[in-house]
Design an enzyme around this catalytic site. Sequence first.
Site, PDB file in Angstrom:
ATOM      1  CD  GLU A 167      -4.311  -5.043  -2.496  1.00 44.05           C
ATOM      2  OE1 GLU A 167      -3.181  -4.542  -2.291  1.00 44.05           O
ATOM      3  OE2 GLU A 167      -5.220  -4.442  -3.110  1.00 44.05           O
ATOM      4  CG  HIS A 180      -1.869  -6.339  -5.544  1.00 45.96           C
ATOM      5  ND1 HIS A 180      -3.048  -6.262  -6.253  1.00 45.96           N
ATOM      6  CD2 HIS A 180      -1.583  -5.070  -5.139  1.00 45.96           C
ATOM      7  CE1 HIS A 180      -3.447  -4.996  -6.285  1.00 45.96           C
ATOM      8  NE2 HIS A 180      -2.579  -4.251  -5.607  1.00 45.96           N
ATOM      9  CB  ALA A 181      -4.418 -12.774  -6.211  1.00 52.04           C
ATOM     10  CD  GLN A 226      -6.431  -0.473   0.236  1.00 52.86           C
ATOM     11  OE1 GLN A 226      -6.237  -0.319   1.441  1.00 52.86           O
ATOM     12  NE2 GLN A 226      -6.663   0.549  -0.588  1.00 52.86           N
ATOM     13  CG  HIS A 286       1.729  -2.144  -3.810  1.00 52.44           C
ATOM     14  ND1 HIS A 286       1.072  -2.311  -2.612  1.00 52.44           N
ATOM     15  CD2 HIS A 286       0.771  -2.099  -4.771  1.00 52.44           C
ATOM     16  CE1 HIS A 286      -0.245  -2.358  -2.841  1.00 52.44           C
ATOM     17  NE2 HIS A 286      -0.455  -2.226  -4.130  1.00 52.44           N
ATOM     18  CG  ASN A 307      -2.358   0.551   0.768  1.00 57.54           C
ATOM     19  OD1 ASN A 307      -2.454   1.636   0.227  1.00 57.54           O
ATOM     20  ND2 ASN A 307      -3.411  -0.193   1.040  1.00 57.54           N
ATOM     21  NE  ARG A 308      -2.252   4.785  -3.468  1.00 56.02           N
ATOM     22  CZ  ARG A 308      -3.069   3.753  -3.742  1.00 56.02           C
ATOM     23  NH1 ARG A 308      -3.545   2.997  -2.771  1.00 56.02           N
ATOM     24  NH2 ARG A 308      -3.402   3.486  -5.003  1.00 56.02           N
TER      25      ARG A 308
END
Length: 344
Positions: free
Chosen positions: A309, A178-179, A281, A109, A83-84
């Site tokens: 996620e 991250h599928a 997420q 990421h 994430n960020r």
Amino acid sequence: MTTVRREAFGRMPPEEGGAEVEKFVLQSDSVRVEILSFGCIIATLETKDRDGQFADIVLGFDTLEGYTRKHPFFGAVVGRVANRIANGRFSLEGKEYQLFLNNGPNSLHGGAKGFDKVLWSAQVLPNGVRFFRLSPDGEEGYPGDLKVWVTYTLSGRELAINYQAQSSKTTPVSLTNHAYFNLAGQGSRDIYDHQISIEADSYLPVDDTKIPSGEVAAVQGTGFDLRQPVELGKYLQKFHLDGFDHNFCLHLGQDRRLVARVFHPPSGRTMEVHTTQPGLQFYTGNNLDGSLKGKGAATYPKHSAFCLETQNWPDAVNKPHFPNVLLHPGEEYNHTTWLMFNTA
């Protein structure tokens, strides 16, 4: 009974060293999954519908070239921090760290070359595969030598993903897979007929660069209340939402708990997500635009897949009241997520 096979999948480009990339095929009676040593990528995940027919329910590519080029993290393990991170910046023990900015003004990421873009070493297990890599001190701007193990195991209808890490210096760590899923089968046009529920009483509002404001907001009475199943397409229309790309705050605790369930009525496929992580997420593929050629020449338009996620909360390293994201020397990072596939 799970069988595990290893096969060659391709070679890294010469400028990346030309090493062989392997594919590990885990198969039970009801699930078949292919995982690459490049980025620990779930390249294929086949599950049965109510008639017993298998379909591949994750987006991705047929060849290694697809994954080595730019793509939106299809199937990959991302890190050091999923994430960020706002402005790609954080302070730790009196020192400022600056990361690469790869998502507008933020770091996303893991930065320019995160865990999704590197080759991992692999060890075959009786019912799975364990990947290992050492992320050196200073990689992508992060402190400390970080040893990371990602273990995939398949038991019947359940795929478990375990993440472990140890660091030589204090560093933020938050790992996830991250599928991108579509229970109708990859290449299907959208996910509007999927029903989803998320076990979360609160979520994180974000600014226009997707950084949490710091507020932990109740879902009650908002478009983020997914505690009862909703049909995605109708729900997005009802609340005039462009899609989801938000962290849902899970009930804290180190124990395994059910956090999300997705049901696709036409096929009967269901997917449950269980985890030990504090955040989830939920992303509805808002940035997919049909420009990538995926498996079987499929294109992937907006809202043609969803991601769930499991991870720490975004920008937690800059928000002291968020769950702790720091790993100290002598400690172990250890989280597991379980994906359970069934039919209804």
